[in-house]
Design a protein around this motif. Structure first.
Motif, PDB file in Angstrom:
ATOM      1  N   TYR A  65      31.163 -51.992   1.723  1.00  0.00           N
ATOM      2  CA  TYR A  65      31.736 -52.043   0.322  1.00  0.00           C
ATOM      3  C   TYR A  65      31.915 -53.583  -0.005  1.00  0.00           C
ATOM      4  O   TYR A  65      31.196 -53.693  -1.705  1.00  0.00           O
ATOM      5  N   MET A  66      31.541 -54.562   0.522  1.00  0.00           N
ATOM      6  CA  MET A  66      31.365 -56.268  -0.194  1.00  0.00           C
ATOM      7  C   MET A  66      29.764 -56.188  -0.625  1.00  0.00           C
ATOM      8  O   MET A  66      29.216 -56.695  -1.623  1.00  0.00           O
ATOM      9  N   ALA A  67      28.829 -55.352   0.340  1.00  0.00           N
ATOM     10  CA  ALA A  67      27.569 -54.904  -0.185  1.00  0.00           C
ATOM     11  C   ALA A  67      27.483 -54.659  -0.767  1.00  0.00           C
ATOM     12  O   ALA A  67      25.943 -54.096  -0.926  1.00  0.00           O
ATOM     13  N   ARG A  68      27.939 -53.259  -1.990  1.00  0.00           N
ATOM     14  CA  ARG A  68      28.269 -52.457  -2.693  1.00  0.00           C
ATOM     15  C   ARG A  68      26.962 -51.370  -1.722  1.00  0.00           C
ATOM     16  O   ARG A  68      26.497 -50.928  -2.664  1.00  0.00           O
ATOM     17  N   MET A  69      27.201 -50.859  -1.012  1.00  0.00           N
ATOM     18  CA  MET A  69      26.145 -49.378  -0.091  1.00  0.00           C
ATOM     19  C   MET A  69      27.505 -48.354   0.064  1.00  0.00           C
ATOM     20  O   MET A  69      26.423 -47.567   0.918  1.00  0.00           O
ATOM     21  N   GLU A  70      28.377 -48.857   0.031  1.00  0.00           N
ATOM     22  CA  GLU A  70      29.271 -47.575   0.598  1.00  0.00           C
ATOM     23  C   GLU A  70      28.602 -46.062  -0.267  1.00  0.00           C
ATOM     24  O   GLU A  70      28.417 -44.955   0.098  1.00  0.00           O
ATOM     25  N   LYS A  71      28.058 -46.438  -1.756  1.00  0.00           N
ATOM     26  CA  LYS A  71      27.015 -44.759  -2.054  1.00  0.00           C
ATOM     27  C   LYS A  71      26.208 -44.469  -1.640  1.00  0.00           C
ATOM     28  O   LYS A  71      26.136 -43.241  -1.293  1.00  0.00           O
ATOM     29  N   ASP A  72      25.558 -45.666  -1.273  1.00  0.00           N
ATOM     30  CA  ASP A  72      23.854 -45.271  -0.292  1.00  0.00           C
ATOM     31  C   ASP A  72      25.124 -45.038   0.725  1.00  0.00           C
ATOM     32  O   ASP A  72      23.941 -43.937   1.663  1.00  0.00           O
ATOM     33  N   PHE A  73      25.522 -45.072   1.430  1.00  0.00           N
ATOM     34  CA  PHE A  73      26.216 -45.116   3.245  1.00  0.00           C
ATOM     35  C   PHE A  73      26.018 -43.331   2.556  1.00  0.00           C
ATOM     36  O   PHE A  73      26.130 -42.489   3.234  1.00  0.00           O
ATOM     37  N   PHE A  74      27.332 -43.510   1.540  1.00  0.00           N
ATOM     38  CA  PHE A  74      27.897 -41.867   2.035  1.00  0.00           C
ATOM     39  C   PHE A  74      26.523 -40.696   1.129  1.00  0.00           C
ATOM     40  O   PHE A  74      26.834 -39.344   1.912  1.00  0.00           O
ATOM     41  N   ARG A  75      25.740 -41.574   1.009  1.00  0.00           N
ATOM     42  CA  ARG A  75      24.794 -40.728  -0.141  1.00  0.00           C
ATOM     43  C   ARG A  75      23.723 -40.476   1.309  1.00  0.00           C
ATOM     44  O   ARG A  75      23.128 -38.952   1.673  1.00  0.00           O
ATOM     45  N   GLY A  76      23.847 -40.889   2.653  1.00  0.00           N
ATOM     46  CA  GLY A  76      23.034 -40.809   3.530  1.00  0.00           C
ATOM     47  C   GLY A  76      23.080 -39.661   4.444  1.00  0.00           C
ATOM     48  O   GLY A  76      22.249 -38.734   4.569  1.00  0.00           O
ATOM     49  N   ALA A  98      21.598 -49.062   4.444  1.00  0.00           N
ATOM     50  CA  ALA A  98      23.161 -48.701   4.872  1.00  0.00           C
ATOM     51  C   ALA A  98      23.517 -49.011   5.827  1.00  0.00           C
ATOM     52  O   ALA A  98      24.358 -49.198   6.365  1.00  0.00           O
ATOM     53  N   MET A  99      22.502 -47.761   6.577  1.00  0.00           N
ATOM     54  CA  MET A  99      23.019 -47.301   7.935  1.00  0.00           C
ATOM     55  C   MET A  99      23.230 -47.692   8.811  1.00  0.00           C
ATOM     56  O   MET A  99      23.492 -48.312   9.781  1.00  0.00           O
ATOM     57  N   GLY A 100      22.083 -48.784   8.755  1.00  0.00           N
ATOM     58  CA  GLY A 100      21.779 -50.448   9.662  1.00  0.00           C
ATOM     59  C   GLY A 100      22.507 -51.077   9.089  1.00  0.00           C
ATOM     60  O   GLY A 100      22.854 -51.646  10.410  1.00  0.00           O
ATOM     61  N   TYR A 101      23.230 -51.818   7.941  1.00  0.00           N
ATOM     62  CA  TYR A 101      23.693 -51.970   7.968  1.00  0.00           C
ATOM     63  C   TYR A 101      25.705 -51.993   8.367  1.00  0.00           C
ATOM     64  O   TYR A 101      26.484 -52.730   9.038  1.00  0.00           O
ATOM     65  N   ALA A 102      25.747 -50.082   8.549  1.00  0.00           N
ATOM     66  CA  ALA A 102      27.018 -50.142   9.132  1.00  0.00           C
ATOM     67  C   ALA A 102      27.451 -50.127  10.604  1.00  0.00           C
ATOM     68  O   ALA A 102      27.699 -50.778  10.811  1.00  0.00           O
ATOM     69  N   GLU A 103      25.792 -50.154  10.639  1.00  0.00           N
ATOM     70  CA  GLU A 103      26.037 -49.921  12.694  1.00  0.00           C
ATOM     71  C   GLU A 103      26.151 -51.189  13.071  1.00  0.00           C
ATOM     72  O   GLU A 103      27.504 -51.527  13.662  1.00  0.00           O
ATOM     73  N   LYS A 104      25.470 -52.610  12.624  1.00  0.00           N
ATOM     74  CA  LYS A 104      25.771 -54.412  12.649  1.00  0.00           C
ATOM     75  C   LYS A 104      26.637 -54.594  12.420  1.00  0.00           C
ATOM     76  O   LYS A 104      27.486 -54.923  12.986  1.00  0.00           O
ATOM     77  N   ALA A 105      27.231 -53.915  11.350  1.00  0.00           N
ATOM     78  CA  ALA A 105      28.950 -54.196  10.988  1.00  0.00           C
ATOM     79  C   ALA A 105      29.805 -53.718  12.238  1.00  0.00           C
ATOM     80  O   ALA A 105      30.852 -54.375  12.272  1.00  0.00           O
ATOM     81  N   VAL A 106      30.007 -52.215  12.571  1.00  0.00           N
ATOM     82  CA  VAL A 106      30.329 -52.117  13.549  1.00  0.00           C
ATOM     83  C   VAL A 106      30.376 -52.890  15.179  1.00  0.00           C
ATOM     84  O   VAL A 106      31.810 -53.101  15.702  1.00  0.00           O
ATOM     85  N   VAL A 107      29.442 -52.979  15.063  1.00  0.00           N
ATOM     86  CA  VAL A 107      29.120 -53.697  16.209  1.00  0.00           C
ATOM     87  C   VAL A 107      29.862 -54.871  16.390  1.00  0.00           C
ATOM     88  O   VAL A 107      30.078 -55.628  16.963  1.00  0.00           O
TER      89      VAL A 107
END
Length: 253
Positions: A65-76, A98-107
């Motif tokens: 959310y802070m990276a403003r990638m939530e739309k791209d994430f769900f769009r993926g 967005a998926m790549g940053y989500a994976e890094k955030a999870v890790v």
């Protein structure tokens, strides 16, 4: 009734549906065979801990959310699992990012949620009894297990998106006609940039190919005198001494 049947057929023909079913069954059998649990109640009590899962999930969601990638994430997710989505390469690349940053955030969230209680456990290990060591290590294991599960969920989505990006890049080679057309357009704009008119550009192109004034006139349906007049202007504008110099210049374009 027919619509209901079509929905059921569509659901059972959906890869996402079967992927979720197989994932749940694999997790159950893996836990049952490895740990010896054979009922859902034991598995739930041992492996389900909301206080462990939600901080990891919410921290990763906050980063997106802070990276403003939530739309791209769900769009993926929509692009990866829908067959009727029209998408550009730019949208695909944004979704993959967005998926790549989500994976890094999870890790990173998994690392943080593991390190803090681990430090606390080590600090108090010599000051308290060891009776609570087993449950504490079990919770720590869940803090590693949950990020791994989240990464496993994101893995097929990212793989599908990357496959679509590659398919965009695998464009067929241009045919001979397309290459000739591209060369003709490049030559046209280069001669136009030298100050030639449309007609002078055509005359220059034909003259550079070795055609005589008579042949050029016959090709363009103009008189020989008009061709000579165009040639005079062409040689002046391109600063070429003769036809050979003009042909040499055209070949270098």
């Amino acid at each position: 009734m027919e619509k209901k049947r079509n929905r059921i057929r569509k659901m059972f023909g959906n890869r996402v549906f079967w992927g979720i079913i197989c994932f749940i069954l694999n997790m159950y059998f893996f836990i049952a065979v490895t740990c010896g649990f054979h009922n859902w109640k034991e598995i739930y009590l041992m492996y389900v801990d909301g206080w462990t899962f939600w901080p990891i999930f919410m921290f990763a969601a906050l980063v997106i959310y802070m990276a403003r990638m939530e739309k791209d994430f769900f769009r993926g997710f929509k692009i990866a699992f829908s067959r009727q989505v029209s998408v550009s390469r730019m949208e695909l690349q944004k979704a993959v990012s967005a998926m790549g940053y989500a994976e890094k955030a999870v890790v990173f969230s998994g690392v943080l949620s593991t390190v803090f209680p681990l430090v606390d456990l080590f600090y108090y290990m010599n000051h308290t009894s060891m009776t609570g060591l087993g449950p504490a290590l079990g919770v720590l294991s869940l803090k590693i297990l949950y990020p791994a599960i989240l990464l496993l969920v994101l893995l097929p989505v990212r793989a599908r998106l990357e496959q679509m990006v590659v398919s965009y890049m695998e464009e067929p080679e241009d045919s001979e006609e397309e290459r000739k057309e591209a060369e003709g357009q490049r030559l046209y704009f280069s001669l136009r940039a030298a100050g030639l008119t449309d007609r002078e550009t055509e005359v220059a192109r034909l003259a550079a190919s070795g055609m005589s004034n008579v042949e050029i006139g016959r090709e363009l349906y103009i008189s020989v005198a008009t061709v000579k007049k165009h040639m005079t202007h062409i040689l002046e504008k391109t600063q070429c001494a003769d036809r050979e110099a003009l042909a040499d210049r055209v070949r270098k374009i």
